[in-house]
Design an enzyme around this catalytic site. Structure first.
Site, PDB file in Angstrom:
ATOM      1  N   GLN A  85      -4.363  -4.936   7.334  1.00 21.02           N
ATOM      2  CA  GLN A  85      -5.320  -5.891   6.749  1.00 21.02           C
ATOM      3  C   GLN A  85      -5.311  -7.242   7.444  1.00 21.02           C
ATOM      4  OE1 GLN A  85      -7.611  -5.180   4.658  1.00 21.02           O
ATOM      5  NE2 GLN A  85      -6.905  -3.233   3.824  1.00 21.02           N
TER       6      GLN A  85
ATOM      7  N   CYS B   3      -4.544   2.222  -3.816  1.00 25.27           N
ATOM      8  CA  CYS B   3      -3.328   2.801  -3.217  1.00 25.27           C
ATOM      9  C   CYS B   3      -2.149   1.853  -3.383  1.00 25.27           C
ATOM     10  CB  CYS B   3      -3.514   3.128  -1.737  1.00 25.27           C
ATOM     11  SG  CYS B   3      -4.794   4.328  -1.438  1.00 25.27           S
TER      12      CYS B   3
ATOM     13  N   ASP C   5       3.129  -4.176   8.530  1.00 25.72           N
ATOM     14  CA  ASP C   5       1.887  -3.423   8.370  1.00 25.72           C
ATOM     15  C   ASP C   5       0.729  -4.409   8.549  1.00 25.72           C
ATOM     16  OD1 ASP C   5      -0.361  -2.164   7.501  1.00 25.72           O
ATOM     17  OD2 ASP C   5       0.448  -1.543   5.557  1.00 25.72           O
TER      18      ASP C   5
ATOM     19  N   LYS D 142     -10.308  -0.374  10.633  1.00 30.86           N
ATOM     20  CA  LYS D 142     -10.435  -1.588   9.817  1.00 30.86           C
ATOM     21  C   LYS D 142     -10.738  -2.814  10.689  1.00 30.86           C
ATOM     22  CE  LYS D 142      -7.217   0.021   6.294  1.00 30.86           C
ATOM     23  NZ  LYS D 142      -7.953   0.232   5.050  1.00 30.86           N
TER      24      LYS D 142
ATOM     25  N   HIS E 222       0.865  -1.178   0.000  1.00 36.31           N
ATOM     26  CA  HIS E 222       0.000   0.000   0.000  1.00 36.31           C
ATOM     27  C   HIS E 222       0.907   1.235   0.000  1.00 36.31           C
ATOM     28  CE1 HIS E 222      -2.837   2.928   1.749  1.00 36.31           C
ATOM     29  NE2 HIS E 222      -3.802   2.091   1.436  1.00 36.31           N
TER      30      HIS E 222
HETATM   31  N1  PMP Z   1      -1.730  -0.610   4.802  1.00 37.34           N
HETATM   32  C1  PMP Z   1      -2.642  -1.384   4.219  1.00 37.34           C
HETATM   33  C2  PMP Z   1      -2.264  -2.774   3.811  1.00 37.34           C
HETATM   34  C3  PMP Z   1      -3.931  -0.895   4.005  1.00 37.34           C
HETATM   35  O1  PMP Z   1      -4.841  -1.659   3.408  1.00 37.34           O
HETATM   36  C4  PMP Z   1      -4.249   0.417   4.418  1.00 37.34           C
HETATM   37  C5  PMP Z   1      -5.629   1.005   4.206  1.00 37.34           C
HETATM   38  N2  PMP Z   1      -6.202   0.742   2.974  1.00 37.34           N
HETATM   39  C6  PMP Z   1      -3.251   1.168   5.035  1.00 37.34           C
HETATM   40  C7  PMP Z   1      -2.011   0.632   5.218  1.00 37.34           C
HETATM   41  C8  PMP Z   1      -3.504   2.556   5.483  1.00 37.34           C
HETATM   42  O2  PMP Z   1      -4.471   2.598   6.475  1.00 37.34           O
HETATM   43  P1  PMP Z   1      -4.999   4.014   6.975  1.00 37.34           P
HETATM   44  O3  PMP Z   1      -5.538   4.711   5.774  1.00 37.34           O
HETATM   45  O4  PMP Z   1      -6.034   3.673   7.980  1.00 37.34           O
HETATM   46  O5  PMP Z   1      -3.826   4.721   7.546  1.00 37.34           O
END
Ligand code: PMP
Length: 409
Positions: free
Chosen positions: A200, A364, A197, A223, A120
């Protein structure tokens, strides 16, 4: 509906333009159970106050609850000490904190940062910026033909120069579950620091930072049934202690004079400004809900839904599923797909007419899209409160897309 959890989620029981809402965008954010909403409402109605400094009852209660949330979070991910839990706004801020504070202090020119191509942007841009600034090298782990990370690739890319290995536990596009322990061990064998990270993974799988040996782990409350605006950074105490503050200001100091300052010990050193007490309380309730439900039940429900959705999608000859070849045990409930001849944005908009919420775009993860040779995909992602009926509605709606556009069945 037979799903026993749905009654706890007010939004799922609403109608979207008089049709039932079919929410299949759980990788973007999850819905909130009453328990989370009520705990936050109680805080704002009954003891909302700025914590730490107030020498009166409700401020002390706000402080107590905020610190309780930290303890509960630490226990939840098996951190040894609650001072290893820093509350942030979200996973993105946690990752930026690590890159800014650890990276700018310890990374040297010519050293390497390694991330998978599937990351991401939140776990890519902070490292890209850091590498440019420090004249370091940002390297990528590429996925094999079936979308997995091979041992050979890890072996080849983790070198004596690798200083930071940052990777998602679960990919937000393909749903791949990465072998965290193996990657951490390999990274540690060359003295690199690991950043996982868990944005997910934590909604679906338990996290044991001690057992995995990770140096840093991050995730977002929203999430995993909690509210937006609260995130977590876990860091090993010795590492966090060695790092300078990220943001400066109120709450994070020990002593301030005209020209100098000393900083508070962990965790306050990294929590400048008024904290998100309501968010932390919501997160604590979300953790309680996940614990009561049980990760085993969550996983079993999602595996069944994902297998069912994959089977139903495979019936549609004009649908391409990305990462379909992954081993079953290596994928979570995220499915990226495309409908031949239809832009993902159109698929999503047409599904919306039936009250079906999915995601469309690059998620993203533009470097991954480029690597896969696609501009964008559709993404359906499940949580334990979804049902097979949700998937049936999604498939029935999907079947109409090409007909609506007059390009076949
Ligand atoms: N890492 C991953 C794997 C994600 O899926 C996301 C959110 N789509 C993020 C980081 C970022 O999360 P946030 O927008 O809540 O900071």
């Amino acid at each position: 509906m037979s799903n026993p959890y749905r009654k706890d989620f007010p939004l799922l029981n609403q109608k979207e333009r008089s049709k039932p809402l079919i929410y299949l965008d759980n990788a973007a954010t999850t819905q909130k159970p009453d328990a989370v909403l009520n705990a936050m409402e109680e805080y704002y109605k009954e003891y909302n106050a700025n914590p730490y400094r107030g020498l009166y009852d409700i401020s002390e209660k706000a402080t107590e609850k905020y610190e309780e949330a930290r303890r509960i979070t630490a226990e939840f991910i098996h951190a040894k000490d609650s001072a290893e839990i820093i509350f942030t706004r979200n996973a993105t801020e946690s990752l930026n904190l690590i890159a800014y504070s650890f990276g700018r202090s310890f990374l040297k020119e010519g050293e390497e940062i390694l991330i998978p191509i599937s990351e991401h942007h939140s776990n890519l841009l902070p490292w890209q910026q850091l590498a440019r600034e420090k004249k370091a090298v940002l390297n990528y782990l590429y996925l094999d033909e079936s979308g997995n990370l091979s041992e050979e690739e890890l072996e080849a890319k983790i070198t004596e120069k690798t200083r930071i290995v940052a990777f998602a536990y679960v990919s937000n596009v393909l749903g791949t579950i990465y072998p965290v322990k193996e990657i951490v061990e390999k990274a540690h064998s060359v003295g690199a620091v690991t950043v996982v990270d868990c944005a997910q993974s934590i909604p679906h799988y338990p996290l044991d930072v001690e057992a995995l040996g990770v140096d840093f782990a991050v995730f977002s409350g929203h999430k995993m049934l909690g509210p937006m605006g609260i995130g977590v950074l876990y860091g090993k105490k010795a590492l966090l202690e060695s790092m300078p503050p990220f943001l400066t200001g109120g709450e994070m100091i020990d002593f301030v004079s005209e020209q100098e300052a000393t900083f508070a010990p962990l965790p306050q050193k990294f929590e400048a400004g008024t904290p998100n007490v309501g968010g932390a309380i919501g997160l604590m309730e979300a953790i309680a809900y996940i614990k009561d439900t049980g990760y085993d039940k969550i996983k079993a429900a999602e595996e069944e839904l994902t297998a069912y959705a994959l089977d139903r999608l495979r019936e549609l000859s004009y649908v391409t599923i990305y990462g379909e070849k992954y081993l079953k045990e290596n994928r979570s409930g995220v499915i990226s797909f495309n409908v031949e001849g239809v832009h993902p944005h159109d698929v999503s908009s047409l599904l919306d007419a039936d009250g079906v919420c999915i995601r469309a775009g690059h998620h993203c993860a533009q470097p991954l899209m480029h690597y896969m040779g696609v501009a964008a995909t559709c993404r359906a992602s499940f949580y334990f409160y979804n049902t097979k009926e949700d998937i049936d509605s999604f498939i029935e709606s999907l079947k109409k897309v090409r007909r609506w556009l007059g390009i076949g069945n």
